[in-house]
Scaffold this motif. Structure first.
Motif, mmCIF file in Angstrom:
data_model
loop_
_atom_site.group_PDB
_atom_site.id
_atom_site.type_symbol
_atom_site.label_atom_id
_atom_site.label_comp_id
_atom_site.label_asym_id
_atom_site.label_seq_id
_atom_site.Cartn_x
_atom_site.Cartn_y
_atom_site.Cartn_z
ATOM 1 N N GLN A 92 21.657 28.333 20.789
ATOM 2 C CA GLN A 92 20.049 29.621 20.490
ATOM 3 C C GLN A 92 19.004 28.693 20.216
ATOM 4 N N LEU A 93 18.599 27.496 19.566
ATOM 5 C CA LEU A 93 17.603 27.042 19.677
ATOM 6 C C LEU A 93 17.449 26.307 20.949
ATOM 7 N N LYS A 94 17.991 26.014 21.347
ATOM 8 C CA LYS A 94 18.299 25.495 22.826
ATOM 9 C C LYS A 94 17.177 26.972 23.885
ATOM 10 N N LYS A 95 18.096 28.116 23.794
ATOM 11 C CA LYS A 95 17.744 29.552 24.442
ATOM 12 C C LYS A 95 15.859 29.332 24.504
ATOM 13 N N THR A 96 15.866 29.089 23.114
ATOM 14 C CA THR A 96 14.322 29.553 22.943
ATOM 15 C C THR A 96 13.930 28.734 23.528
ATOM 16 N N PHE A 97 13.703 27.192 23.247
ATOM 17 C CA PHE A 97 13.009 25.789 23.879
ATOM 18 C C PHE A 97 13.421 26.475 24.973
ATOM 19 N N ARG A 98 13.713 26.706 26.138
ATOM 20 C CA ARG A 98 13.845 26.678 27.233
ATOM 21 C C ARG A 98 12.633 27.591 27.394
ATOM 22 N N GLU A 99 13.309 29.018 26.787
ATOM 23 C CA GLU A 99 12.218 30.093 27.171
ATOM 24 C C GLU A 99 11.312 29.478 27.124
ATOM 25 N N ALA A 100 10.816 28.928 25.914
ATOM 26 C CA ALA A 100 9.155 29.178 25.735
ATOM 27 C C ALA A 100 8.699 27.465 26.848
ATOM 28 N N ASN A 101 9.673 27.194 27.747
ATOM 29 C CA ASN A 101 8.932 26.493 28.782
ATOM 30 C C ASN A 101 8.317 24.518 27.880
ATOM 31 N N PHE A 102 9.717 24.155 27.532
ATOM 32 C CA PHE A 102 9.604 23.166 26.464
ATOM 33 C C PHE A 102 9.078 21.393 27.205
ATOM 34 N N PHE A 103 9.678 21.735 28.196
ATOM 35 C CA PHE A 103 9.302 21.089 29.419
ATOM 36 C C PHE A 103 8.090 20.951 29.929
ATOM 37 N N ASN A 104 7.508 21.357 29.813
ATOM 38 C CA ASN A 104 6.103 21.912 30.482
ATOM 39 C C ASN A 104 4.858 21.619 29.618
ATOM 40 N N PHE A 105 4.970 21.344 28.034
ATOM 41 C CA PHE A 105 4.283 21.535 27.622
ATOM 42 C C PHE A 105 3.600 19.423 27.950
ATOM 43 N N LYS A 106 1.689 19.491 27.466
ATOM 44 C CA LYS A 106 1.635 18.079 27.423
ATOM 45 C C LYS A 106 2.358 16.865 26.683
ATOM 46 N N SER A 107 2.598 15.838 26.490
ATOM 47 C CA SER A 107 3.735 14.532 25.787
ATOM 48 C C SER A 107 2.951 14.180 24.875
ATOM 49 N N SER A 108 1.302 15.093 24.932
ATOM 50 C CA SER A 108 0.626 13.920 23.573
ATOM 51 C C SER A 108 -0.611 14.976 23.300
ATOM 52 N N TYR A 109 -1.150 15.662 22.190
ATOM 53 C CA TYR A 109 -2.086 16.198 21.868
ATOM 54 C C TYR A 109 -3.232 15.488 20.577
ATOM 55 N N GLU A 110 -4.243 15.223 20.598
ATOM 56 C CA GLU A 110 -4.794 14.475 20.952
ATOM 57 C C GLU A 110 -6.296 15.015 20.049
ATOM 58 N N ALA A 111 -7.071 14.518 19.016
ATOM 59 C CA ALA A 111 -8.714 14.994 18.860
ATOM 60 C C ALA A 111 -9.134 13.550 18.189
ATOM 61 N N HIS A 112 -10.110 13.542 17.895
ATOM 62 C CA HIS A 112 -11.375 13.201 17.331
ATOM 63 C C HIS A 112 -11.493 13.733 15.534
ATOM 64 N N ILE A 113 -10.269 13.774 14.843
ATOM 65 C CA ILE A 113 -10.319 14.101 13.638
ATOM 66 C C ILE A 113 -9.847 12.909 12.719
ATOM 67 N N SER A 114 -10.258 13.230 11.398
ATOM 68 C CA SER A 114 -8.504 12.365 10.412
ATOM 69 C C SER A 114 -8.215 13.012 9.929
ATOM 70 N N ASP A 115 -7.697 12.585 9.761
ATOM 71 C CA ASP A 115 -6.465 12.551 8.360
ATOM 72 C C ASP A 115 -5.731 13.976 8.379
ATOM 73 N N LEU A 116 -5.482 14.428 9.311
ATOM 74 C CA LEU A 116 -4.549 14.981 9.795
ATOM 75 C C LEU A 116 -3.043 14.439 9.579
#
Length: 162
Positions: A92-116
């Motif tokens: 079921q998790l695999k199905k959910t991840f596929r439906e959310a198009n997991f492989f279309n996300f970027k490999s990194s999400y970053e920001a110039h913020i500290s302490d997260l």
């Protein structure tokens, strides 16, 4: 002479405690390696530290509907724990991840913020694999997938909801 004997005994006892800790850590690592060898890892989720009390842990979810959780800091249960999931959970998790198009996300999400804290999530789906480092600014859909994996163990180990 009496003080020297006491000193030697103290050194021996301290050494024994240190070796016991090393042995316990080695046994925990071996248990995790054995679990990984039994089934293919499909999902991983890791939460890293922040300057405050962010939960720090690693989670591996396997093809055979089992998981290994390693709590490090600011979780209710520290150490290595295994859990058998309800049959079909990983499918079921695999199905959910596929439906959310997991492989279309970027490999990194970053920001110039500290302490997260950083969330590292990975999905191994047959011939496709993607590992995402999420520090800040990821889409809500990805956040929901991260929370879905975290919820698999949240009650058992009292992971603090962020």
């Amino acid at each position: 002479m009496k003080n020297f004997s006491f000193f030697c005994l103290t050194i021996l006892l301290l050494g024994a405690c240190k070796n016991t800790r090393k042995l316990a850590n080695a046994n925990s690592e071996q248990t995790a390696k054995n679990a990984e060898n039994l089934a293919k890892t499909i999902f991983t989720l890791e939460k890293t530290a922040c300057y405050g009390t962010c939960p720090v842990y690693k989670l591996n979810v396997f093809e055979n509907d089992s998981l290994v959780f390693e709590g490090e800091r600011f979780v209710g249960t520290i150490g290595l724990h295994t859990k058998k999931l309800k049959k079909g959970t990983v499918a079921q998790l695999k199905k959910t991840f596929r439906e959310a198009n997991f492989f279309n996300f970027k490999s990194s999400y970053e920001a110039h913020i500290s302490d997260l804290p950083t969330t590292i999530i990975a999905f191994n789906d047959e011939s496709k694999k993607l590992k995402i480092t999420d520090y800040h600014g990821s889409p809500e859909t990805l956040k929901n997938l991260e929370q879905l994996l975290a919820n698999l163990v949240a009650d058992e180990v009292q992971i603090k909801k962020e």
